[in-house]
Design a protein around this motif. Structure first.
Motif, PDB file in Angstrom:
ATOM      1  N   LEU A 132      35.102  41.983  46.777  1.00  8.64           N
ATOM      2  CA  LEU A 132      36.202  42.426  45.942  1.00  8.64           C
ATOM      3  C   LEU A 132      36.201  41.648  44.631  1.00  8.64           C
ATOM      4  O   LEU A 132      36.145  40.413  44.618  1.00  8.64           O
ATOM      5  N   PHE A 133      36.270  42.379  43.513  1.00 10.41           N
ATOM      6  CA  PHE A 133      36.361  41.760  42.186  1.00 10.41           C
ATOM      7  C   PHE A 133      37.476  42.485  41.440  1.00 10.41           C
ATOM      8  O   PHE A 133      37.392  43.678  41.176  1.00 10.41           O
ATOM      9  N   ILE A 134      38.542  41.750  41.116  1.00 15.98           N
ATOM     10  CA  ILE A 134      39.746  42.320  40.502  1.00 15.98           C
ATOM     11  C   ILE A 134      39.936  41.773  39.093  1.00 15.98           C
ATOM     12  O   ILE A 134      39.816  40.567  38.861  1.00 15.98           O
ATOM     13  N   ALA A 135      40.258  42.650  38.149  1.00 15.14           N
ATOM     14  CA  ALA A 135      40.711  42.250  36.815  1.00 15.14           C
ATOM     15  C   ALA A 135      42.205  42.531  36.735  1.00 15.14           C
ATOM     16  O   ALA A 135      42.655  43.631  37.091  1.00 15.14           O
ATOM     17  N   THR A 136      42.995  41.562  36.279  1.00 11.70           N
ATOM     18  CA  THR A 136      44.442  41.732  36.319  1.00 11.70           C
ATOM     19  C   THR A 136      45.135  40.953  35.203  1.00 11.70           C
ATOM     20  O   THR A 136      44.601  39.984  34.671  1.00 11.70           O
ATOM     21  N   HIS A 137      46.366  41.406  34.859  1.00 10.06           N
ATOM     22  CA  HIS A 137      47.268  40.666  33.979  1.00 10.06           C
ATOM     23  C   HIS A 137      48.433  40.091  34.772  1.00 10.06           C
ATOM     24  O   HIS A 137      49.301  39.429  34.208  1.00 10.06           O
ATOM     25  N   SER A 138      48.476  40.369  36.062  1.00 13.07           N
ATOM     26  CA  SER A 138      49.678  40.090  36.844  1.00 13.07           C
ATOM     27  C   SER A 138      49.657  38.708  37.494  1.00 13.07           C
ATOM     28  O   SER A 138      48.754  38.389  38.270  1.00 13.07           O
ATOM     29  N   PRO A 139      50.687  37.864  37.229  1.00 10.20           N
ATOM     30  CA  PRO A 139      50.773  36.578  37.927  1.00 10.20           C
ATOM     31  C   PRO A 139      51.042  36.759  39.413  1.00 10.20           C
ATOM     32  O   PRO A 139      50.675  35.893  40.216  1.00 10.20           O
ATOM     33  N   TYR A 140      51.654  37.877  39.794  1.00 13.37           N
ATOM     34  CA  TYR A 140      51.940  38.124  41.208  1.00 13.37           C
ATOM     35  C   TYR A 140      50.660  38.432  41.978  1.00 13.37           C
ATOM     36  O   TYR A 140      50.460  37.949  43.098  1.00 13.37           O
ATOM     37  N   ILE A 141      49.785  39.229  41.372  1.00  8.91           N
ATOM     38  CA  ILE A 141      48.490  39.515  41.987  1.00  8.91           C
ATOM     39  C   ILE A 141      47.691  38.222  42.119  1.00  8.91           C
ATOM     40  O   ILE A 141      47.123  37.916  43.184  1.00  8.91           O
ATOM     41  N   LEU A 142      47.629  37.450  41.033  1.00  7.68           N
ATOM     42  CA  LEU A 142      46.867  36.201  41.036  1.00  7.68           C
ATOM     43  C   LEU A 142      47.392  35.240  42.088  1.00  7.68           C
ATOM     44  O   LEU A 142      46.624  34.698  42.907  1.00  7.68           O
TER      45      LEU A 142
ATOM     46  N   GLU B 104      31.288  47.203  47.831  1.00  5.02           N
ATOM     47  CA  GLU B 104      31.477  46.258  46.743  1.00  5.02           C
ATOM     48  C   GLU B 104      32.442  46.927  45.763  1.00  5.02           C
ATOM     49  O   GLU B 104      32.097  47.918  45.108  1.00  5.02           O
ATOM     50  N   ILE B 105      33.658  46.404  45.713  1.00  4.89           N
ATOM     51  CA  ILE B 105      34.778  47.062  45.051  1.00  4.89           C
ATOM     52  C   ILE B 105      35.129  46.322  43.766  1.00  4.89           C
ATOM     53  O   ILE B 105      35.406  45.119  43.781  1.00  4.89           O
ATOM     54  N   PHE B 106      35.140  47.060  42.661  1.00  2.78           N
ATOM     55  CA  PHE B 106      35.489  46.510  41.357  1.00  2.78           C
ATOM     56  C   PHE B 106      36.766  47.219  40.906  1.00  2.78           C
ATOM     57  O   PHE B 106      36.737  48.403  40.570  1.00  2.78           O
ATOM     58  N   LEU B 107      37.865  46.497  40.924  1.00  4.57           N
ATOM     59  CA  LEU B 107      39.193  47.097  40.805  1.00  4.57           C
ATOM     60  C   LEU B 107      39.892  46.614  39.542  1.00  4.57           C
ATOM     61  O   LEU B 107      40.102  45.417  39.338  1.00  4.57           O
ATOM     62  N   GLU B 108      40.284  47.577  38.706  1.00  3.42           N
ATOM     63  CA  GLU B 108      40.898  47.271  37.417  1.00  3.42           C
ATOM     64  C   GLU B 108      42.414  47.412  37.486  1.00  3.42           C
ATOM     65  O   GLU B 108      42.943  48.475  37.798  1.00  3.42           O
ATOM     66  N   GLU B 109      43.116  46.317  37.246  1.00  3.19           N
ATOM     67  CA  GLU B 109      44.572  46.271  37.122  1.00  3.19           C
ATOM     68  C   GLU B 109      45.304  47.025  38.246  1.00  3.19           C
ATOM     69  O   GLU B 109      45.960  48.046  38.012  1.00  3.19           O
ATOM     70  N   PRO B 110      45.224  46.524  39.474  1.00  2.00           N
ATOM     71  CA  PRO B 110      45.913  47.186  40.594  1.00  2.00           C
ATOM     72  C   PRO B 110      47.425  47.175  40.438  1.00  2.00           C
ATOM     73  O   PRO B 110      48.123  47.939  41.110  1.00  2.00           O
ATOM     74  N   GLU B 111      47.955  46.334  39.538  1.00  2.00           N
ATOM     75  CA  GLU B 111      49.405  46.193  39.390  1.00  2.00           C
ATOM     76  C   GLU B 111      50.045  47.314  38.600  1.00  2.00           C
ATOM     77  O   GLU B 111      51.283  47.367  38.494  1.00  2.00           O
ATOM     78  N   ASN B 112      49.274  48.221  38.028  1.00  2.00           N
ATOM     79  CA  ASN B 112      49.823  49.236  37.125  1.00  2.00           C
ATOM     80  C   ASN B 112      51.054  49.940  37.692  1.00  2.00           C
ATOM     81  O   ASN B 112      50.991  50.597  38.740  1.00  2.00           O
ATOM     82  N   ASN B 113      52.187  49.804  36.995  1.00  2.00           N
ATOM     83  CA  ASN B 113      53.433  50.515  37.313  1.00  2.00           C
ATOM     84  C   ASN B 113      54.023  50.147  38.669  1.00  2.00           C
ATOM     85  O   ASN B 113      54.863  50.889  39.191  1.00  2.00           O
ATOM     86  N   LEU B 114      53.615  49.004  39.230  1.00  2.00           N
ATOM     87  CA  LEU B 114      54.101  48.630  40.560  1.00  2.00           C
ATOM     88  C   LEU B 114      55.109  47.486  40.487  1.00  2.00           C
ATOM     89  O   LEU B 114      54.927  46.515  39.750  1.00  2.00           O
ATOM     90  N   PHE B 115      56.172  47.594  41.276  1.00  2.00           N
ATOM     91  CA  PHE B 115      57.182  46.557  41.436  1.00  2.00           C
ATOM     92  C   PHE B 115      56.494  45.313  42.016  1.00  2.00           C
ATOM     93  O   PHE B 115      55.643  45.432  42.903  1.00  2.00           O
ATOM     94  N   PRO B 116      56.811  44.082  41.545  1.00  2.00           N
ATOM     95  CA  PRO B 116      56.106  42.878  42.005  1.00  2.00           C
ATOM     96  C   PRO B 116      55.963  42.736  43.523  1.00  2.00           C
ATOM     97  O   PRO B 116      54.868  42.421  44.001  1.00  2.00           O
ATOM     98  N   PRO B 117      57.015  42.958  44.344  1.00  2.00           N
ATOM     99  CA  PRO B 117      56.799  42.852  45.795  1.00  2.00           C
ATOM    100  C   PRO B 117      55.779  43.871  46.326  1.00  2.00           C
ATOM    101  O   PRO B 117      55.049  43.575  47.279  1.00  2.00           O
ATOM    102  N   THR B 118      55.718  45.045  45.688  1.00  2.00           N
ATOM    103  CA  THR B 118      54.729  46.037  46.102  1.00  2.00           C
ATOM    104  C   THR B 118      53.320  45.566  45.755  1.00  2.00           C
ATOM    105  O   THR B 118      52.368  45.796  46.512  1.00  2.00           O
ATOM    106  N   GLN B 119      53.177  44.899  44.623  1.00  2.00           N
ATOM    107  CA  GLN B 119      51.886  44.320  44.267  1.00  2.00           C
ATOM    108  C   GLN B 119      51.417  43.357  45.359  1.00  2.00           C
ATOM    109  O   GLN B 119      50.250  43.375  45.760  1.00  2.00           O
ATOM    110  N   CYS B 120      52.326  42.530  45.838  1.00  2.00           N
ATOM    111  CA  CYS B 120      51.978  41.546  46.874  1.00  2.00           C
ATOM    112  C   CYS B 120      51.651  42.229  48.200  1.00  2.00           C
ATOM    113  O   CYS B 120      50.711  41.831  48.893  1.00  2.00           O
TER     114      CYS B 120
END
Length: 384
Positions: free
Chosen positions: A320-330, A287-303
């Motif tokens: 999987l439960f993710i908290a994010t600010h990234s529209p690319y992740i979402l 059970e994975i709780f992941l905070e802002e996986p987008e940190n410092n990552l180029f948008p295609p890398t986020q995807c």
């Protein structure tokens, strides 16, 4: 399916959440995303402790439930006089009311269908393991200490990641020097702490997740403490007393586990006992709780990362439960995640006190978010 209720905790005034296999929460900065994520992770850990001990133990004493959580995550200032948390799964339901300092718990009909998870919170400041030499000697909160301990275990087992996420880079762990190394696409070797901020944020997350979704099921060499051995013995005794029945009948079948013999009247009872033991002792999913996986990552890398992660969690039905600010992740999660994925938004519910609530989007609203893409983040108030 899990249900979580949070009232008056930190910036969260009201949150009614339903959580499935894949969940994502987004919203403005300081609106309570991490608060929700940490509360969900803590409740999952409490459920695990209650199942493995089959007892409420100290959690039922006064404000212990909230004190342990606040201390672990350094959230003491979040607790309010009327803080209330309620958590429910197929196995149990528990609640904590801070106004009366009361913890309540009830078992449910699926109590014995529990399957042991590895509960892991991956913090946003995970790059500390790469940026700070001697991080193991620093004074940090319990959550960061546990992540660093898990990262250390993961890198020692994984040892090498070739061309991770097709980025042209490779990673290796050198046990002799206790160091992490990167080899760039052009062959240039670097220490992890010399690499870019993106790599320093990505690698600890990627290696740790690779261990959670894959490596831990092959790593059976872990040592357990005396307390863990006693916990297993007590759990086995509880399960045995439940299964063997009250009558003293002929012992036709015997099972030896953890150095103890358990006798049963028939093979069916013995196999049921062994199956319960395996579900409670061996990790069956994460059970994975992941905070802002987008940190410092180029948008295609986020995807690319989201594609890899969603594919990886399917083998063991990891949550999987993710908290994010990234529209690319979402958007990438909406694009390829299961149809029953839960999308959550924090929104201002009380201007005077700067309190926030959480909205759980319907399937139609999720589709609208995907159709509008990045524009949604610039017209946020229209969606909440």
């Amino acid at each position: 399916m899990k249900r979580l209720l949070i009232k008056n905790f930190g910036p969260i005034e009201d949150a009614h959440l339903t959580l499935g296999q894949v969940n994502i929460i987004t919203g403005m900065q300081s609106s309570g995303k991490s608060c929700v994520l940490k509360t969900a992770c803590y409740c999952s850990w409490v459920e695990k402790r209650l199942e493995l001990t089959q007892k409420v133990n100290g959690l039922g004493k006064g404000s212990t439930f909230i004190d342990v959580m606040a201390d672990y995550y350094k959230m003491n200032g979040y607790v309010q006089d009327d803080t209330y948390i309620e958590y429910e799964t197929r196995h149990m339901k528990f609640s904590y009311d801070h106004s009366s300092k009361t913890f309540k718990m009830n078992w449910k009909s699926k109590r014995w269908d529990y399957r042991r998870p590895k509960v892991s919170y991956i913090p946003t400041d995970r790059n500390l393991v790469a940026a700070i030499p001697g991080w193991s000697l620093l004074s940090m909160d319990g959550n960061m200490i546990e992540f660093m301990s898990d990262w250390d275990k993961a890198r020692r087992f994984v040892k090498r990641e070739e061309n991770f996420l097709d980025l042209g880079m490779s990673y290796s762990y050198d046990s002799m020097s206790n160091s992490d190394k990167i080899r760039l696409e052009n062959g240039t070797p670097l220490m992890l702490r010399e690499s870019s901020s993106g790599v320093q944020s990505l690698l600890p997350m990627y290696v740790h997740l690779d261990y959670l979704v894959n490596g831990q099921y092959k790593d059976r060499n872990g040592q357990i403490s005396y307390e863990q051995k006693e916990e297993r013995k007590n759990l086995l005794s509880t399960i045995y007393n439940r299964l063997k029945g009250k009558e003293d009948v002929l012992h036709a079948e015997s099972v030896t586990l953890e150095g103890y013999d358990y006798s049963f009247s028939n093979r069916e009872e013995a196999e049921r006992f062994r199956a319960l033991y395996n579900r409670y002792i061996n990790v069956e999913h994460s059970e994975i709780f992941l905070e802002e996986p987008e940190n410092n990552l180029f948008p295609p890398t986020q995807c690319k990362f989201i594609n890899w992660l969603l594919d990886a969690i399917q083998e063991h039905d990891d949550m999987l439960f993710i908290a994010t600010h990234s529209p690319y992740i979402l958007n990438q999660l909406i694009k390829i995640a299961p149809k029953d994925m839960n999308v959550l938004f924090t929104y201002r519910s009380s201007d005077a006190e700067r309190m926030y609530s959480v909205k759980q989007l319907t399937e139609d609203e999720v589709r609208e978010i995907y159709d509008n893409g990045v524009d949604m983040f610039f017209n946020f108030e229209l969606y909440v």
